[in-house]
Design a protein around this motif. Sequence first.
Motif, PDB file in Angstrom:
ATOM      1  N   LEU A   6       0.836  -1.201   0.000  1.00 36.49           N
ATOM      2  CA  LEU A   6       0.000   0.000   0.000  1.00 36.49           C
ATOM      3  C   LEU A   6       0.872   1.253   0.000  1.00 36.49           C
ATOM      4  N   LEU A   7       1.955   1.220   0.761  1.00 32.58           N
ATOM      5  CA  LEU A   7       2.867   2.360   0.789  1.00 32.58           C
ATOM      6  C   LEU A   7       3.505   2.570  -0.586  1.00 32.58           C
ATOM      7  N   VAL A   8       3.843   1.491  -1.286  1.00 34.17           N
ATOM      8  CA  VAL A   8       4.382   1.597  -2.645  1.00 34.17           C
ATOM      9  C   VAL A   8       3.396   2.355  -3.531  1.00 34.17           C
ATOM     10  N   GLU A   9       2.123   1.997  -3.469  1.00 31.62           N
ATOM     11  CA  GLU A   9       1.106   2.676  -4.279  1.00 31.62           C
ATOM     12  C   GLU A   9       1.049   4.162  -3.969  1.00 31.62           C
ATOM     13  N   LYS A  10       1.084   4.500  -2.692  1.00 39.21           N
ATOM     14  CA  LYS A  10       1.013   5.914  -2.301  1.00 39.21           C
ATOM     15  C   LYS A  10       2.265   6.669  -2.753  1.00 39.21           C
ATOM     16  N   MET A  11       3.416   6.013  -2.678  1.00 41.06           N
ATOM     17  CA  MET A  11       4.657   6.641  -3.149  1.00 41.06           C
ATOM     18  C   MET A  11       4.620   6.839  -4.658  1.00 41.06           C
ATOM     19  N   GLU A  12       4.081   5.868  -5.390  1.00 40.05           N
ATOM     20  CA  GLU A  12       3.981   5.990  -6.851  1.00 40.05           C
ATOM     21  C   GLU A  12       3.065   7.154  -7.233  1.00 40.05           C
ATOM     22  N   LYS A  13       1.977   7.339  -6.516  1.00 37.94           N
ATOM     23  CA  LYS A  13       1.080   8.468  -6.783  1.00 37.94           C
ATOM     24  C   LYS A  13       1.786   9.794  -6.533  1.00 37.94           C
ATOM     25  N   VAL A  45      17.485   1.570  -0.259  1.00 33.49           N
ATOM     26  CA  VAL A  45      16.699   0.541   0.419  1.00 33.49           C
ATOM     27  C   VAL A  45      16.089   1.167   1.665  1.00 33.49           C
ATOM     28  N   LEU A  46      14.773   1.043   1.799  1.00 35.25           N
ATOM     29  CA  LEU A  46      14.080   1.518   2.989  1.00 35.25           C
ATOM     30  C   LEU A  46      13.424   0.334   3.680  1.00 35.25           C
ATOM     31  N   LEU A  47      13.671   0.214   4.971  1.00 35.20           N
ATOM     32  CA  LEU A  47      13.128  -0.893   5.747  1.00 35.20           C
ATOM     33  C   LEU A  47      11.852  -0.468   6.463  1.00 35.20           C
ATOM     34  N   GLY A  48      10.871  -1.350   6.457  1.00 34.78           N
ATOM     35  CA  GLY A  48       9.694  -1.114   7.270  1.00 34.78           C
ATOM     36  C   GLY A  48      10.097  -1.145   8.732  1.00 34.78           C
ATOM     37  N   PRO A  49       9.410  -0.377   9.582  1.00 36.10           N
ATOM     38  CA  PRO A  49       9.784  -0.323  11.001  1.00 36.10           C
ATOM     39  C   PRO A  49       9.808  -1.702  11.671  1.00 36.10           C
ATOM     40  N   GLY A  67       2.990   8.359   1.664  1.00 34.91           N
ATOM     41  CA  GLY A  67       3.851   8.090   0.519  1.00 34.91           C
ATOM     42  C   GLY A  67       4.684   9.274   0.092  1.00 34.91           C
ATOM     43  N   GLU A  68       4.123  10.468   0.223  1.00 34.72           N
ATOM     44  CA  GLU A  68       4.846  11.678  -0.183  1.00 34.72           C
ATOM     45  C   GLU A  68       6.103  11.877   0.663  1.00 34.72           C
ATOM     46  N   LYS A  69       5.980  11.753   1.967  1.00 36.18           N
ATOM     47  CA  LYS A  69       7.134  11.957   2.852  1.00 36.18           C
ATOM     48  C   LYS A  69       8.155  10.829   2.718  1.00 36.18           C
ATOM     49  N   VAL A  70       7.691   9.600   2.551  1.00 39.95           N
ATOM     50  CA  VAL A  70       8.625   8.480   2.401  1.00 39.95           C
ATOM     51  C   VAL A  70       9.381   8.622   1.078  1.00 39.95           C
ATOM     52  N   LEU A  71       8.700   9.044   0.023  1.00 37.81           N
ATOM     53  CA  LEU A  71       9.360   9.277  -1.265  1.00 37.81           C
ATOM     54  C   LEU A  71      10.405  10.381  -1.132  1.00 37.81           C
ATOM     55  N   ILE A 121      24.879   2.034  -1.914  1.00 36.74           N
ATOM     56  CA  ILE A 121      23.419   2.055  -1.817  1.00 36.74           C
ATOM     57  C   ILE A 121      23.029   2.394  -0.383  1.00 36.74           C
ATOM     58  N   PRO A 122      22.412   3.565  -0.165  1.00 34.75           N
ATOM     59  CA  PRO A 122      22.016   3.935   1.197  1.00 34.75           C
ATOM     60  C   PRO A 122      20.859   3.071   1.694  1.00 34.75           C
ATOM     61  N   VAL A 123      20.862   2.834   3.011  1.00 37.14           N
ATOM     62  CA  VAL A 123      19.837   2.021   3.660  1.00 37.14           C
ATOM     63  C   VAL A 123      19.366   2.776   4.895  1.00 37.14           C
ATOM     64  N   ASP A 124      18.042   2.824   5.090  1.00 36.73           N
ATOM     65  CA  ASP A 124      17.507   3.476   6.286  1.00 36.73           C
ATOM     66  C   ASP A 124      16.171   2.830   6.639  1.00 36.73           C
ATOM     67  N   VAL A 125      15.686   3.159   7.828  1.00 32.27           N
ATOM     68  CA  VAL A 125      14.397   2.659   8.301  1.00 32.27           C
ATOM     69  C   VAL A 125      13.351   3.745   8.073  1.00 32.27           C
ATOM     70  N   ILE A 126      12.192   3.345   7.587  1.00 35.70           N
ATOM     71  CA  ILE A 126      11.086   4.287   7.395  1.00 35.70           C
ATOM     72  C   ILE A 126      10.587   4.716   8.769  1.00 35.70           C
ATOM     73  N   ASP A 127      10.428   6.004   8.954  1.00 28.33           N
ATOM     74  CA  ASP A 127       9.899   6.551  10.202  1.00 28.33           C
ATOM     75  C   ASP A 127       8.558   5.891  10.523  1.00 28.33           C
ATOM     76  N   SER A 128       8.395   5.469  11.770  1.00 19.30           N
ATOM     77  CA  SER A 128       7.175   4.756  12.186  1.00 19.30           C
ATOM     78  C   SER A 128       5.907   5.551  11.929  1.00 19.30           C
ATOM     79  N   MET A 129       5.952   6.860  12.155  1.00 21.40           N
ATOM     80  CA  MET A 129       4.770   7.689  11.945  1.00 21.40           C
ATOM     81  C   MET A 129       4.422   7.769  10.456  1.00 21.40           C
ATOM     82  N   MET A 130       5.439   7.953   9.611  1.00 22.96           N
ATOM     83  CA  MET A 130       5.201   8.000   8.163  1.00 22.96           C
ATOM     84  C   MET A 130       4.651   6.668   7.676  1.00 22.96           C
ATOM     85  N   TYR A 131       5.193   5.578   8.227  1.00 23.85           N
ATOM     86  CA  TYR A 131       4.749   4.240   7.834  1.00 23.85           C
ATOM     87  C   TYR A 131       3.322   3.988   8.309  1.00 23.85           C
TER      88      TYR A 131
END
Length: 103
Positions: free
Chosen positions: A16-23, A51-55, A88-92, A73-83
């Motif tokens: 679902l987050l992928v869809e929101k990021m694509e939009k 690479v972004l990891l789910g919380p 999708g806008e903020k994660v993108l 390749i940078p790697v980070d964790v998606i902020d729990s609140m954004m997730y």
Amino acid sequence: MKKIMLVCCAGMSTSLLVEKMEKAAAKDNINVKIFAVGEIDLKNHMDVDVVLLGPQVRYLLNKIRKTMEPKGIPVDVIDSMMYGTMNGEKVLKKAMELINNSK
């Protein structure tokens, strides 16, 4: 085209987050490919820009960084609140910042 990979347990909860990021990307004319995989499939997708990891899999952060960051390749964790709010806008925006700062 930049490639953004989201990682969670089975690749399902991030779809679902992928869809929101694509939009959000379409709205801002950002040329990206965004997809989600389960942790077990990570090794099959080494040709990404970030690479972004789910919380829920944040415990994998150091392990995945050891694999991906030597390749630039940078790697980070998606902020729990954004997730949690599926923002999708903020994660993108976070993904694009990580890509731009790694160059």
